[in-house]
Write a protein that holds these residues in place. Structure first.
Motif, PDB file in Angstrom:
ATOM      1  N   PRO A  65      44.501  56.025  54.307  1.00 42.46           N
ATOM      2  CA  PRO A  65      44.585  56.803  53.062  1.00 42.46           C
ATOM      3  C   PRO A  65      46.022  57.179  52.730  1.00 42.46           C
ATOM      4  N   LEU A  66      46.352  57.083  51.450  1.00 37.43           N
ATOM      5  CA  LEU A  66      47.674  57.455  50.961  1.00 37.43           C
ATOM      6  C   LEU A  66      47.549  58.540  49.912  1.00 37.43           C
ATOM      7  N   ALA A  67      48.512  59.418  49.875  1.00 36.50           N
ATOM      8  CA  ALA A  67      48.554  60.405  48.794  1.00 36.50           C
ATOM      9  C   ALA A  67      48.644  59.646  47.470  1.00 36.50           C
ATOM     10  N   PRO A  68      47.811  59.978  46.499  1.00 33.00           N
ATOM     11  CA  PRO A  68      47.774  59.212  45.239  1.00 33.00           C
ATOM     12  C   PRO A  68      48.971  59.547  44.347  1.00 33.00           C
ATOM     13  N   GLU A  69      50.149  59.097  44.772  1.00 35.77           N
ATOM     14  CA  GLU A  69      51.382  59.435  44.072  1.00 35.77           C
ATOM     15  C   GLU A  69      52.116  58.230  43.509  1.00 35.77           C
ATOM     16  N   ARG A  70      51.753  57.031  43.953  1.00 32.64           N
ATOM     17  CA  ARG A  70      52.451  55.830  43.494  1.00 32.64           C
ATOM     18  C   ARG A  70      51.621  55.108  42.442  1.00 32.64           C
ATOM     19  N   VAL A  71      52.299  54.635  41.412  1.00 27.17           N
ATOM     20  CA  VAL A  71      51.643  53.896  40.329  1.00 27.17           C
ATOM     21  C   VAL A  71      52.145  52.455  40.339  1.00 27.17           C
ATOM     22  N   ALA A  72      51.227  51.531  40.243  1.00 29.39           N
ATOM     23  CA  ALA A  72      51.562  50.113  40.183  1.00 29.39           C
ATOM     24  C   ALA A  72      50.969  49.493  38.934  1.00 29.39           C
ATOM     25  N   GLU A  73      51.656  48.511  38.390  1.00 28.72           N
ATOM     26  CA  GLU A  73      51.101  47.703  37.311  1.00 28.72           C
ATOM     27  C   GLU A  73      50.480  46.460  37.934  1.00 28.72           C
ATOM     28  N   VAL A  74      49.229  46.189  37.595  1.00 21.97           N
ATOM     29  CA  VAL A  74      48.535  45.031  38.148  1.00 21.97           C
ATOM     30  C   VAL A  74      47.985  44.176  37.014  1.00 21.97           C
ATOM     31  N   GLY A  75      47.821  42.900  37.297  1.00 26.51           N
ATOM     32  CA  GLY A  75      47.191  41.999  36.346  1.00 26.51           C
ATOM     33  C   GLY A  75      45.733  41.795  36.700  1.00 26.51           C
ATOM     34  N   TYR A  76      44.886  41.701  35.697  1.00 27.39           N
ATOM     35  CA  TYR A  76      43.460  41.474  35.923  1.00 27.39           C
ATOM     36  C   TYR A  76      42.893  40.694  34.752  1.00 27.39           C
ATOM     37  N   GLU A  77      41.711  40.129  34.976  1.00 30.64           N
ATOM     38  CA  GLU A  77      41.074  39.329  33.928  1.00 30.64           C
ATOM     39  C   GLU A  77      40.103  40.160  33.116  1.00 30.64           C
ATOM     40  N   HIS A  78      39.135  40.770  33.789  1.00 32.98           N
ATOM     41  CA  HIS A  78      38.242  41.670  33.082  1.00 32.98           C
ATOM     42  C   HIS A  78      37.552  42.600  34.060  1.00 32.98           C
ATOM     43  N   MET A  79      36.861  43.586  33.499  1.00 30.04           N
ATOM     44  CA  MET A  79      36.162  44.576  34.293  1.00 30.04           C
ATOM     45  C   MET A  79      34.678  44.233  34.332  1.00 30.04           C
ATOM     46  N   GLU A  80      33.996  44.707  35.396  1.00 37.51           N
ATOM     47  CA  GLU A  80      32.545  44.656  35.410  1.00 37.51           C
ATOM     48  C   GLU A  80      32.038  46.087  35.534  1.00 37.51           C
ATOM     49  N   GLY A  81      30.855  46.349  34.981  1.00 34.28           N
ATOM     50  CA  GLY A  81      30.358  47.715  34.919  1.00 34.28           C
ATOM     51  C   GLY A  81      30.810  48.374  33.632  1.00 34.28           C
ATOM     52  N   VAL A  82      30.331  49.576  33.398  1.00 34.23           N
ATOM     53  CA  VAL A  82      30.658  50.295  32.174  1.00 34.23           C
ATOM     54  C   VAL A  82      31.156  51.692  32.518  1.00 34.23           C
ATOM     55  N   GLY A  83      31.897  52.277  31.576  1.00 35.18           N
ATOM     56  CA  GLY A  83      32.367  53.646  31.743  1.00 35.18           C
ATOM     57  C   GLY A  83      33.200  53.816  33.000  1.00 35.18           C
ATOM     58  N   ASP A  84      33.020  54.980  33.665  1.00 34.49           N
ATOM     59  CA  ASP A  84      33.812  55.240  34.864  1.00 34.49           C
ATOM     60  C   ASP A  84      33.189  54.617  36.110  1.00 34.49           C
ATOM     61  N   ALA A  85      32.233  53.708  35.908  1.00 30.87           N
ATOM     62  CA  ALA A  85      31.716  52.899  37.015  1.00 30.87           C
ATOM     63  C   ALA A  85      32.311  51.495  36.989  1.00 30.87           C
ATOM     64  N   ALA A  86      33.172  51.221  35.993  1.00 26.94           N
ATOM     65  CA  ALA A  86      33.759  49.892  35.865  1.00 26.94           C
ATOM     66  C   ALA A  86      34.803  49.657  36.951  1.00 26.94           C
ATOM     67  N   ARG A  87      34.948  48.405  37.342  1.00 28.04           N
ATOM     68  CA  ARG A  87      35.959  48.036  38.335  1.00 28.04           C
ATOM     69  C   ARG A  87      36.403  46.603  38.065  1.00 28.04           C
ATOM     70  N   PHE A  88      37.499  46.216  38.708  1.00 26.74           N
ATOM     71  CA  PHE A  88      38.018  44.877  38.501  1.00 26.74           C
ATOM     72  C   PHE A  88      37.028  43.849  39.028  1.00 26.74           C
ATOM     73  N   ARG A  89      36.771  42.826  38.209  1.00 17.40           N
ATOM     74  CA  ARG A  89      35.816  41.791  38.594  1.00 17.40           C
ATOM     75  C   ARG A  89      36.349  40.952  39.759  1.00 17.40           C
ATOM     76  N   HIS A  90      37.666  40.711  39.772  1.00 16.16           N
ATOM     77  CA  HIS A  90      38.294  39.935  40.831  1.00 16.16           C
ATOM     78  C   HIS A  90      39.456  40.722  41.423  1.00 16.16           C
ATOM     79  N   THR A  91      40.027  40.214  42.493  1.00 17.12           N
ATOM     80  CA  THR A  91      41.209  40.838  43.080  1.00 17.12           C
ATOM     81  C   THR A  91      42.321  40.886  42.043  1.00 17.12           C
ATOM     82  N   ALA A  92      42.921  42.080  41.876  1.00 17.25           N
ATOM     83  CA  ALA A  92      44.017  42.227  40.920  1.00 17.25           C
ATOM     84  C   ALA A  92      45.312  41.678  41.517  1.00 17.25           C
ATOM     85  N   GLN A  93      46.272  41.376  40.656  1.00 19.50           N
ATOM     86  CA  GLN A  93      47.560  40.826  41.080  1.00 19.50           C
ATOM     87  C   GLN A  93      48.659  41.855  40.868  1.00 19.50           C
TER      88      GLN A  93
END
Length: 366
Positions: A306-334
Protein backbone atom coordinates in the motif's frame (compact mmCIF):
# COMPACT_ATOMS: atom_id res chain seq x y z
CA UNK A 1 -16.02 -35.31 -36.05
CA UNK A 2 -14.63 -35.39 -39.59
CA UNK A 3 -14.37 -31.94 -41.19
CA UNK A 4 -12.05 -30.53 -43.89
CA UNK A 5 -10.68 -28.16 -41.24
CA UNK A 6 -10.20 -29.80 -37.86
CA UNK A 7 -9.29 -28.42 -34.45
CA UNK A 8 -7.04 -27.08 -33.15
CA UNK A 9 -7.11 -23.91 -35.26
CA UNK A 10 -5.93 -20.54 -34.01
CA UNK A 11 -7.97 -17.61 -35.36
CA UNK A 12 -6.65 -14.99 -37.73
CA UNK A 13 -5.42 -11.97 -35.76
CA UNK A 14 -5.12 -8.21 -36.24
CA UNK A 15 -2.48 -5.56 -35.73
CA UNK A 16 -3.33 -2.10 -34.43
CA UNK A 17 -3.37 0.94 -36.68
CA UNK A 18 -4.24 4.56 -35.99
CA UNK A 19 -7.38 5.62 -37.74
CA UNK A 20 -9.65 3.80 -40.16
CA UNK A 21 -7.55 3.01 -43.27
CA UNK A 22 -8.77 4.22 -46.64
CA UNK A 23 -10.61 1.64 -48.74
CA UNK A 24 -8.12 2.05 -51.59
CA UNK A 25 -5.04 1.89 -49.34
CA UNK A 26 -4.42 -1.75 -50.34
CA UNK A 27 -4.74 -3.50 -53.68
CA UNK A 28 -8.15 -5.07 -54.07
CA UNK A 29 -9.77 -2.93 -51.38
CA UNK A 30 -10.88 -3.44 -47.79
CA UNK A 31 -13.92 -4.74 -45.97
CA UNK A 32 -14.80 -3.22 -42.59
CA UNK A 33 -16.59 -4.82 -39.62
CA UNK A 34 -17.49 -3.79 -36.08
CA UNK A 35 -14.98 -5.11 -33.53
CA UNK A 36 -16.99 -7.17 -31.05
CA UNK A 37 -16.07 -7.25 -27.36
CA UNK A 38 -16.46 -10.84 -26.23
CA UNK A 39 -14.80 -14.25 -26.43
CA UNK A 40 -13.28 -15.10 -29.81
CA UNK A 41 -14.39 -18.56 -30.88
CA UNK A 42 -13.74 -20.97 -33.74
CA UNK A 43 -16.91 -23.08 -34.03
CA UNK A 44 -16.73 -26.59 -35.52
CA UNK A 45 -19.98 -28.40 -36.34
CA UNK A 46 -20.33 -31.88 -37.78
CA UNK A 47 -23.97 -32.84 -37.35
CA UNK A 48 -24.73 -32.94 -33.64
CA UNK A 49 -21.03 -32.78 -32.75
CA UNK A 50 -20.06 -29.22 -31.84
CA UNK A 51 -16.69 -27.92 -30.65
CA UNK A 52 -16.30 -24.29 -29.62
CA UNK A 53 -12.63 -23.38 -29.25
CA UNK A 54 -11.17 -20.21 -27.75
CA UNK A 55 -8.44 -18.06 -29.27
CA UNK A 56 -5.92 -20.26 -27.43
CA UNK A 57 -7.75 -23.41 -28.68
CA UNK A 58 -9.25 -24.24 -25.26
CA UNK A 59 -12.74 -25.76 -25.20
CA UNK A 60 -15.49 -23.23 -24.41
CA UNK A 61 -18.57 -25.34 -25.11
CA UNK A 62 -19.14 -26.47 -21.52
CA UNK A 63 -19.44 -22.83 -20.45
CA UNK A 64 -21.91 -21.93 -23.21
CA UNK A 65 -24.47 -24.74 -23.58
CA UNK A 66 -26.93 -22.20 -24.97
CA UNK A 67 -24.54 -21.30 -27.79
CA UNK A 68 -23.91 -24.99 -28.54
CA UNK A 69 -27.67 -25.49 -28.87
CA UNK A 70 -28.00 -22.44 -31.13
CA UNK A 71 -25.21 -23.79 -33.35
CA UNK A 72 -27.01 -27.12 -33.71
CA UNK A 73 -30.24 -25.35 -34.59
CA UNK A 74 -29.00 -22.70 -37.03
CA UNK A 75 -25.52 -23.27 -38.47
CA UNK A 76 -24.98 -25.53 -41.51
CA UNK A 77 -24.67 -29.18 -40.50
CA UNK A 78 -21.03 -29.31 -41.54
CA UNK A 79 -19.09 -26.09 -41.13
CA UNK A 80 -16.28 -24.25 -39.39
CA UNK A 81 -16.80 -20.54 -38.67
CA UNK A 82 -14.92 -17.74 -36.95
CA UNK A 83 -17.10 -15.84 -34.50
CA UNK A 84 -17.41 -13.96 -31.22
CA UNK A 85 -19.47 -15.01 -28.22
CA UNK A 86 -21.02 -11.94 -26.61
CA UNK A 87 -23.43 -11.15 -23.79
CA UNK A 88 -26.15 -8.57 -24.30
CA UNK A 89 -27.51 -6.77 -21.26
CA UNK A 90 -30.11 -4.12 -21.99
CA UNK A 91 -28.99 -2.27 -25.12
CA UNK A 92 -25.24 -2.98 -24.97
CA UNK A 93 -22.62 -5.68 -24.70
CA UNK A 94 -21.48 -6.60 -21.18
CA UNK A 95 -18.15 -8.37 -20.83
CA UNK A 96 -18.53 -8.79 -17.05
CA UNK A 97 -21.69 -10.83 -17.56
CA UNK A 98 -19.94 -12.91 -20.20
CA UNK A 99 -16.91 -13.62 -18.03
CA UNK A 100 -19.09 -14.98 -15.23
CA UNK A 101 -19.72 -18.04 -17.42
CA UNK A 102 -16.16 -19.26 -16.84
CA UNK A 103 -17.18 -21.08 -13.69
CA UNK A 104 -16.17 -24.55 -12.47
CA UNK A 105 -19.70 -25.50 -11.33
CA UNK A 106 -21.92 -26.80 -14.12
CA UNK A 107 -25.03 -25.88 -12.12
CA UNK A 108 -23.91 -22.24 -12.05
CA UNK A 109 -23.17 -22.26 -15.78
CA UNK A 110 -26.61 -23.67 -16.52
CA UNK A 111 -28.25 -21.06 -14.30
CA UNK A 112 -26.43 -18.19 -16.02
CA UNK A 113 -27.27 -19.63 -19.44
CA UNK A 114 -30.94 -19.31 -18.51
CA UNK A 115 -30.66 -15.88 -16.86
CA UNK A 116 -28.38 -14.14 -19.37
CA UNK A 117 -28.11 -16.23 -22.55
CA UNK A 118 -25.14 -15.49 -24.79
CA UNK A 119 -25.17 -14.68 -28.50
CA UNK A 120 -22.91 -15.75 -31.35
CA UNK A 121 -21.80 -13.19 -33.94
CA UNK A 122 -20.29 -14.90 -37.00
CA UNK A 123 -17.87 -13.05 -39.28
CA UNK A 124 -15.90 -15.59 -41.32
CA UNK A 125 -16.05 -19.14 -42.67
CA UNK A 126 -13.20 -21.67 -42.72
CA UNK A 127 -15.08 -24.68 -44.09
CA UNK A 128 -18.46 -25.61 -45.55
CA UNK A 129 -19.58 -29.17 -46.21
CA UNK A 130 -16.58 -31.14 -47.47
CA UNK A 131 -14.58 -28.11 -48.63
CA UNK A 132 -11.98 -26.00 -46.86
CA UNK A 133 -12.33 -22.29 -47.57
CA UNK A 134 -9.04 -21.25 -45.93
CA UNK A 135 -7.30 -20.47 -49.24
CA UNK A 136 -10.17 -18.56 -50.81
CA UNK A 137 -10.17 -14.73 -50.72
CA UNK A 138 -12.28 -12.93 -48.17
CA UNK A 139 -14.80 -11.59 -50.68
CA UNK A 140 -15.66 -15.17 -51.71
CA UNK A 141 -15.83 -16.34 -48.09
CA UNK A 142 -18.17 -13.48 -47.23
CA UNK A 143 -20.53 -14.32 -50.11
CA UNK A 144 -20.61 -17.96 -49.02
CA UNK A 145 -21.24 -16.93 -45.42
CA UNK A 146 -24.17 -14.72 -46.41
CA UNK A 147 -25.69 -17.58 -48.41
CA UNK A 148 -25.22 -20.06 -45.57
CA UNK A 149 -26.39 -17.82 -42.72
CA UNK A 150 -28.91 -15.64 -44.51
CA UNK A 151 -31.81 -16.91 -42.41
CA UNK A 152 -30.24 -16.93 -38.94
CA UNK A 153 -32.05 -15.31 -36.05
CA UNK A 154 -31.08 -14.28 -32.54
CA UNK A 155 -29.03 -15.50 -30.70
CA UNK A 156 -27.01 -16.18 -33.88
CA UNK A 157 -26.05 -13.14 -35.93
CA UNK A 158 -24.10 -12.44 -39.11
CA UNK A 159 -21.88 -9.41 -38.54
CA UNK A 160 -22.45 -6.27 -40.55
CA UNK A 161 -19.83 -5.29 -43.14
CA UNK A 162 -19.18 -2.31 -45.36
CA UNK A 163 -16.63 -1.39 -48.00
CA UNK A 164 -17.15 2.32 -47.34
CA UNK A 165 -14.42 3.82 -45.13
CA UNK A 166 -16.62 6.78 -44.20
CA UNK A 167 -19.34 4.46 -42.93
CA UNK A 168 -16.72 2.49 -40.98
CA UNK A 169 -15.55 5.75 -39.43
CA UNK A 170 -19.13 6.43 -38.30
CA UNK A 171 -19.33 2.93 -36.82
CA UNK A 172 -16.11 3.54 -34.92
CA UNK A 173 -17.64 6.48 -33.07
CA UNK A 174 -21.28 5.37 -32.83
CA UNK A 175 -21.01 1.70 -31.96
CA UNK A 176 -18.89 2.23 -28.86
CA UNK A 177 -22.08 3.35 -27.16
CA UNK A 178 -23.39 -0.19 -27.67
CA UNK A 179 -20.32 -1.69 -26.01
CA UNK A 180 -18.30 -2.50 -29.13
CA UNK A 181 -14.53 -2.28 -29.24
CA UNK A 182 -13.70 -0.47 -32.49
CA UNK A 183 -13.45 -1.42 -36.16
CA UNK A 184 -11.70 -4.25 -38.03
CA UNK A 185 -10.44 -3.84 -41.61
CA UNK A 186 -9.76 -6.90 -43.77
CA UNK A 187 -8.21 -7.16 -47.22
CA UNK A 188 -10.78 -8.47 -49.67
CA UNK A 189 -8.18 -10.57 -51.52
CA UNK A 190 -6.66 -12.23 -48.44
CA UNK A 191 -7.05 -15.92 -47.61
CA UNK A 192 -7.81 -17.00 -44.05
CA UNK A 193 -4.45 -17.16 -42.26
CA UNK A 194 -4.66 -18.95 -38.88
CA UNK A 195 -2.66 -17.13 -36.19
CA UNK A 196 -1.46 -14.57 -38.74
CA UNK A 197 -1.80 -10.85 -38.02
CA UNK A 198 -3.16 -9.94 -41.42
CA UNK A 199 -6.20 -7.92 -40.34
CA UNK A 200 -6.13 -4.31 -39.13
CA UNK A 201 -7.85 -3.07 -35.98
CA UNK A 202 -8.70 0.44 -34.90
CA UNK A 203 -9.45 0.81 -31.21
CA UNK A 204 -10.30 3.77 -29.01
CA UNK A 205 -7.35 5.39 -27.23
CA UNK A 206 -7.85 7.72 -24.27
CA UNK A 207 -5.93 9.02 -21.28
CA UNK A 208 -6.88 9.61 -17.66
CA UNK A 209 -5.17 10.96 -14.56
CA UNK A 210 -5.26 8.38 -11.77
CA UNK A 211 -4.02 7.99 -8.22
CA UNK A 212 -1.24 5.44 -7.74
CA UNK A 213 -2.22 3.79 -4.46
CA UNK A 214 -0.08 0.66 -4.36
CA UNK A 215 2.01 -1.79 -6.28
CA UNK A 216 2.61 -5.49 -6.66
CA UNK A 217 6.04 -7.06 -6.97
CA UNK A 218 7.14 -8.64 -10.23
CA UNK A 219 7.31 -12.42 -10.41
CA UNK A 220 11.10 -12.21 -10.77
CA UNK A 221 11.47 -9.91 -7.77
CA UNK A 222 13.81 -11.03 -4.96
CA UNK A 223 14.60 -9.77 -1.47
CA UNK A 224 17.98 -8.61 -2.71
CA UNK A 225 16.56 -6.98 -5.83
CA UNK A 226 12.87 -6.02 -5.50
CA UNK A 227 11.18 -5.22 -8.81
CA UNK A 228 7.83 -3.55 -9.37
CA UNK A 229 5.36 -5.63 -11.35
CA UNK A 230 2.31 -3.38 -11.62
CA UNK A 231 0.98 -0.17 -10.12
CA UNK A 232 -2.52 -0.17 -8.63
CA UNK A 233 -4.68 2.69 -9.83
CA UNK A 234 -7.61 4.52 -8.27
CA UNK A 235 -10.25 7.14 -9.02
CA UNK A 236 -12.35 9.02 -6.48
CA UNK A 237 -16.10 8.44 -6.47
CA UNK A 238 -18.62 11.19 -5.71
CA UNK A 239 -18.83 10.08 -2.07
CA UNK A 240 -15.07 10.45 -1.60
CA UNK A 241 -14.13 6.76 -1.75
CA UNK A 242 -11.01 5.85 -3.67
CA UNK A 243 -12.12 3.09 -6.04
CA UNK A 244 -9.68 0.56 -7.44
CA UNK A 245 -9.98 0.82 -11.25
CA UNK A 246 -7.14 -1.34 -12.56
CA UNK A 247 -3.39 -1.58 -12.98
CA UNK A 248 -0.65 -0.39 -15.28
CA UNK A 249 2.38 -2.52 -16.07
CA UNK A 250 4.83 -3.29 -18.90
CA UNK A 251 7.95 -1.63 -17.51
CA UNK A 252 11.50 -2.58 -18.45
CA UNK A 253 13.67 -4.38 -15.88
CA UNK A 254 15.75 -1.29 -15.02
CA UNK A 255 12.64 0.85 -14.64
CA UNK A 256 11.02 -1.76 -12.35
CA UNK A 257 13.93 -1.40 -9.93
CA UNK A 258 13.89 2.41 -10.16
CA UNK A 259 10.17 2.56 -9.38
CA UNK A 260 10.63 0.57 -6.17
CA UNK A 261 13.13 3.17 -4.95
CA UNK A 262 11.01 6.04 -6.22
CA UNK A 263 7.82 4.88 -4.49
CA UNK A 264 9.37 3.57 -1.28
CA UNK A 265 8.86 6.84 0.67
CA UNK A 266 5.10 6.53 0.08
CA UNK A 267 4.73 3.13 1.75
CA UNK A 268 2.15 3.10 4.57
CA UNK A 269 0.67 0.56 6.93
CA UNK A 270 -2.39 -1.13 5.47
CA UNK A 271 -4.51 0.04 8.41
CA UNK A 272 -3.94 3.63 7.24
CA UNK A 273 -4.76 2.89 3.61
CA UNK A 274 -8.13 3.40 1.80
CA UNK A 275 -7.88 -0.21 0.64
CA UNK A 276 -6.78 -1.62 3.99
CA UNK A 277 -9.86 -3.87 3.99
CA UNK A 278 -8.16 -6.04 1.35
CA UNK A 279 -7.06 -8.26 4.23
CA UNK A 280 -10.69 -8.90 5.14
CA UNK A 281 -12.08 -12.13 3.64
CA UNK A 282 -15.49 -10.53 3.11
CA UNK A 283 -13.89 -7.77 1.05
CA UNK A 284 -12.11 -10.40 -1.01
CA UNK A 285 -15.43 -12.06 -1.82
CA UNK A 286 -16.75 -8.81 -3.30
CA UNK A 287 -13.82 -8.69 -5.69
CA UNK A 288 -13.72 -4.87 -5.80
CA UNK A 289 -10.52 -4.45 -3.80
CA UNK A 290 -7.05 -5.10 -5.19
CA UNK A 291 -6.41 -7.99 -2.83
CA UNK A 292 -9.48 -9.90 -3.98
CA UNK A 293 -9.38 -13.26 -5.73
CA UNK A 294 -11.30 -13.88 -8.93
CA UNK A 295 -12.14 -16.71 -11.29
CA UNK A 296 -9.16 -15.61 -13.38
CA UNK A 297 -6.57 -15.39 -10.59
CA UNK A 298 -7.49 -18.60 -8.73
CA UNK A 299 -5.06 -19.03 -5.82
CA UNK A 300 -2.57 -16.47 -7.15
CA UNK A 301 -1.11 -14.20 -4.46
CA UNK A 302 -2.64 -10.76 -5.07
CA UNK A 303 -1.25 -9.02 -1.99
CA UNK A 304 0.16 -5.57 -2.65
CA UNK A 305 2.29 -2.86 -1.11
CA UNK A 306 0.00 0.00 0.00
CA UNK A 307 1.10 3.53 -0.86
CA UNK A 308 -0.16 6.84 0.42
CA UNK A 309 -2.46 8.09 -2.36
CA UNK A 310 -0.32 11.13 -3.15
CA UNK A 311 1.10 10.46 -6.61
CA UNK A 312 -0.82 11.10 -9.82
CA UNK A 313 -0.02 9.37 -13.09
CA UNK A 314 -1.39 9.81 -16.59
CA UNK A 315 -2.28 6.47 -18.15
CA UNK A 316 -3.59 5.39 -21.53
CA UNK A 317 -6.64 3.16 -21.82
CA UNK A 318 -9.10 2.00 -24.43
CA UNK A 319 -12.40 1.93 -22.60
CA UNK A 320 -14.09 1.25 -19.30
CA UNK A 321 -16.34 -1.62 -18.28
CA UNK A 322 -19.11 -1.19 -15.73
CA UNK A 323 -21.06 1.96 -15.01
CA UNK A 324 -20.79 4.85 -12.57
CA UNK A 325 -18.30 4.46 -9.73
CA UNK A 326 -18.17 0.71 -10.38
CA UNK A 327 -16.44 1.28 -13.74
CA UNK A 328 -12.86 0.15 -14.24
CA UNK A 329 -10.35 -0.19 -17.04
CA UNK A 330 -11.26 -3.03 -19.38
CA UNK A 331 -7.59 -3.84 -20.03
CA UNK A 332 -4.25 -3.10 -18.39
CA UNK A 333 -3.59 0.64 -18.62
CA UNK A 334 -0.35 2.02 -20.09
CA UNK A 335 1.79 4.36 -17.99
CA UNK A 336 2.39 7.67 -19.81
CA UNK A 337 3.98 10.05 -17.30
CA UNK A 338 3.82 11.38 -13.78
CA UNK A 339 1.59 14.41 -13.23
CA UNK A 340 3.10 16.40 -10.32
CA UNK A 341 0.86 19.31 -11.33
CA UNK A 342 -2.32 17.38 -10.46
CA UNK A 343 -3.85 16.94 -7.03
CA UNK A 344 -4.98 13.38 -6.23
CA UNK A 345 -8.42 14.67 -5.26
CA UNK A 346 -8.91 15.83 -8.85
CA UNK A 347 -8.67 12.24 -10.13
CA UNK A 348 -12.39 11.53 -10.32
CA UNK A 349 -14.71 9.64 -12.63
CA UNK A 350 -15.92 13.00 -13.90
CA UNK A 351 -12.82 13.40 -16.08
CA UNK A 352 -13.65 10.31 -18.14
CA UNK A 353 -15.22 10.74 -21.55
CA UNK A 354 -18.90 9.86 -21.54
CA UNK A 355 -19.71 7.58 -24.44
CA UNK A 356 -22.98 8.29 -26.22
CA UNK A 357 -25.40 5.38 -25.90
CA UNK A 358 -26.25 3.46 -29.06
CA UNK A 359 -28.88 0.79 -29.64
CA UNK A 360 -27.13 -2.57 -29.96
CA UNK A 361 -30.07 -3.90 -31.97
CA UNK A 362 -29.05 -1.51 -34.75
CA UNK A 363 -25.59 -3.09 -34.86
CA UNK A 364 -26.91 -6.64 -34.79
CA UNK A 365 -29.55 -5.86 -37.39
CA UNK A 366 -32.49 -7.12 -35.30
Amino acid sequence: MDLPVMPPVRPMLAKSVKGVPAADSVEGGLSYEPKWDGFRAIVFRDGDDVVIASRSTKELGRYFPDVVQAVREQLPRRCVVDAEIVAVVGDRLDFDTLSQRIHPADSRVQQLAQQTPASLVVFDVLALGDESWLDRPLHQRRTALEDALGGVRSPVHLTRVTRDAEEAEQWFHQFEGAGLDGVIAKRLQDPYTPNGRTMLKVKHARTADVVVAGYRLHKTSTIEQPLLGSMLLGLYADDGRLQHVGVCASFGAARRAELITELDPLRVDSAEHPWGAWQDEAAHAEGRLPGGQSRWSGTKDLSFVPLAPERVAEVGYEHMEGVGDAARFRHTAQFKRWRPDREPSSCTYGQLEEVVRYDLAEVLGV
